[in-house]
Design a protein around this motif. Sequence first.
Motif, PDB file in Angstrom:
ATOM      1  N   GLN A 173       1.829   4.061  -3.282  1.00  0.00           N
ATOM      2  CA  GLN A 173       1.689   2.805  -4.018  1.00  0.00           C
ATOM      3  C   GLN A 173       0.228   2.355  -4.073  1.00  0.00           C
ATOM      4  OE1 GLN A 173       4.250   1.320  -5.744  1.00  0.00           O
ATOM      5  NE2 GLN A 173       2.533   0.185  -6.620  1.00  0.00           N
ATOM      6  N   LYS A 174      -0.514   2.617  -3.009  1.00  0.00           N
ATOM      7  CA  LYS A 174      -1.945   2.276  -3.011  1.00  0.00           C
ATOM      8  C   LYS A 174      -2.686   3.092  -4.072  1.00  0.00           C
ATOM      9  CE  LYS A 174      -4.455   1.489   0.595  1.00  0.00           C
ATOM     10  NZ  LYS A 174      -5.140   1.623   1.905  1.00  0.00           N
ATOM     11  N   ILE A 175      -2.272   4.333  -4.276  1.00  0.00           N
ATOM     12  CA  ILE A 175      -2.879   5.154  -5.325  1.00  0.00           C
ATOM     13  C   ILE A 175      -2.564   4.565  -6.696  1.00  0.00           C
ATOM     14  CG2 ILE A 175      -2.929   7.431  -6.413  1.00  0.00           C
ATOM     15  CD1 ILE A 175      -2.216   8.612  -3.656  1.00  0.00           C
ATOM     16  N   VAL A 176      -1.303   4.193  -6.916  1.00  0.00           N
ATOM     17  CA  VAL A 176      -0.913   3.579  -8.188  1.00  0.00           C
ATOM     18  C   VAL A 176      -1.740   2.318  -8.440  1.00  0.00           C
ATOM     19  CG1 VAL A 176       0.957   2.454  -9.465  1.00  0.00           C
ATOM     20  CG2 VAL A 176       1.443   4.504  -8.098  1.00  0.00           C
ATOM     21  N   ASP A 177      -1.807   1.447  -7.456  1.00  0.00           N
ATOM     22  CA  ASP A 177      -2.517   0.180  -7.609  1.00  0.00           C
ATOM     23  C   ASP A 177      -4.020   0.395  -7.797  1.00  0.00           C
ATOM     24  OD1 ASP A 177      -0.076  -1.050  -7.261  1.00  0.00           O
ATOM     25  OD2 ASP A 177      -0.426  -1.548  -5.146  1.00  0.00           O
TER      26      ASP A 177
END
Length: 458
Positions: free
Chosen positions: A21-25
Amino acid sequence: MAGSTFQDIIDSFTLTPQQVQKIVDGLTEELIEGLTTTDPKNITQQPSFITRLPTGKETGLYLAIDMGGTNLRTAAVHLLGDGRTGVTMEKHEITHELKTGTGEAMFDWIADCTAQLLKTVAHDLGSSELHMGVTFSFALQQTAINRGKVVAMGKGFDLSDVIGKDLKDLLEGGFQRKNVPVVVSAIINDTVGTLVSHAYQTPSTKIGVILATGTNAAYIERAAEVGKYKGPACDQMILNTEWDAMGRSDYLPQTKYDKEIDAVSLVPKFQEFEKMVSGLYLGELTRLAIVDLIEQRELLPQLDGKVPETLKVRSSFKTLFMSTIESDMSSEHHAVSSVLKTSFGVDGLSGKDRHRVFTLIQAIGVRSAAMTAAACTALLLKANGHSLNLDSTTEETTIGIDGSVFEKYPLFARKMKNSLVKILGEDRASRIRLELAHDGGSIGAALVAMIHTSGGTV
């Protein structure tokens, strides 16, 4: 690299939902930032000057070249309408000597390759029809549909006297020196070409991705949001994201091996996302981890921590070896022994050793698929409400993906789909289709050249 256990290494390549999710964000933030930044060091979100996708009805015969990280493809592309094409293509390997030589030598060679193609298709082409579309798999600052300044080149390229030059001038200079009667009518990025060509065949295509030696993506954005675009007014614009150059240490889950690969690369701190997922680097990640395991006596303990000289050679463990090993799904994983003995002269692997190498390679492949899925999700979410609607109960979105990693790496598409389900949920992920795109660079370049030279607005 002291202190690494086998499980430590596997854990370092295994992403948690929070890391994904950190990569997506993080990528979403960089996509938004790239729309308006004027920092010349930020090469992301490049306008392509292409304002619509094809209808599938376009026809004609055009030349195309596709310059990637490994090969140059020259092609004569027949656009037959109804999403159909006929392609006469020749492939030429780009040698290390060419990649690290002079720009003039490179573009003279490209002209020679084009001349060779013309001999093959001369009976199909009239002298007034030698218009060419060019797919260029490196960062360009596009200034018109047929012009763009070379901003940066990765993938092992280190050409002299090319950065900052206009690609049309570089190519046509080679054609003129070699007396090849070709005019460059359109220049596109390989991901833009993949998007355009796959949309010609499959109208639901909204994103194009390259996953091969390197990686990149293109998508459709509302023109009003592209603050850096200074061209003629339009409603929408296909953007070359250059997501390969995205990625910051605050959200990329880099292992010590990723950091080492970056540190010894031609341009450290550049294309850090790409160095974690693409074909040029996956094999080297594997080699570094295997070396670490041997040194820690977690692999081949009979060597007593002494690494064979053959395994000390940088980039000697090819991503192809990973594919070969993962293709052997038997419980004994004999392909591990075969690869290590044939390519490195390393023998004497136990069943435990083979299992560990297989598990390591599988973890590295799954991470690549998960990070690529996260990047696609960032694009899907950025475009949602415009050309995409993730909350629709009926609308389907296709992502066209070209490249050897997606096409040939065992179960890569399934791994990406599994990651999309984890990120988006079963319902929304079910409306995302991942499709293999073929010859996107050549067909896409021909499509854009055809519409441009016929007087239409692309």
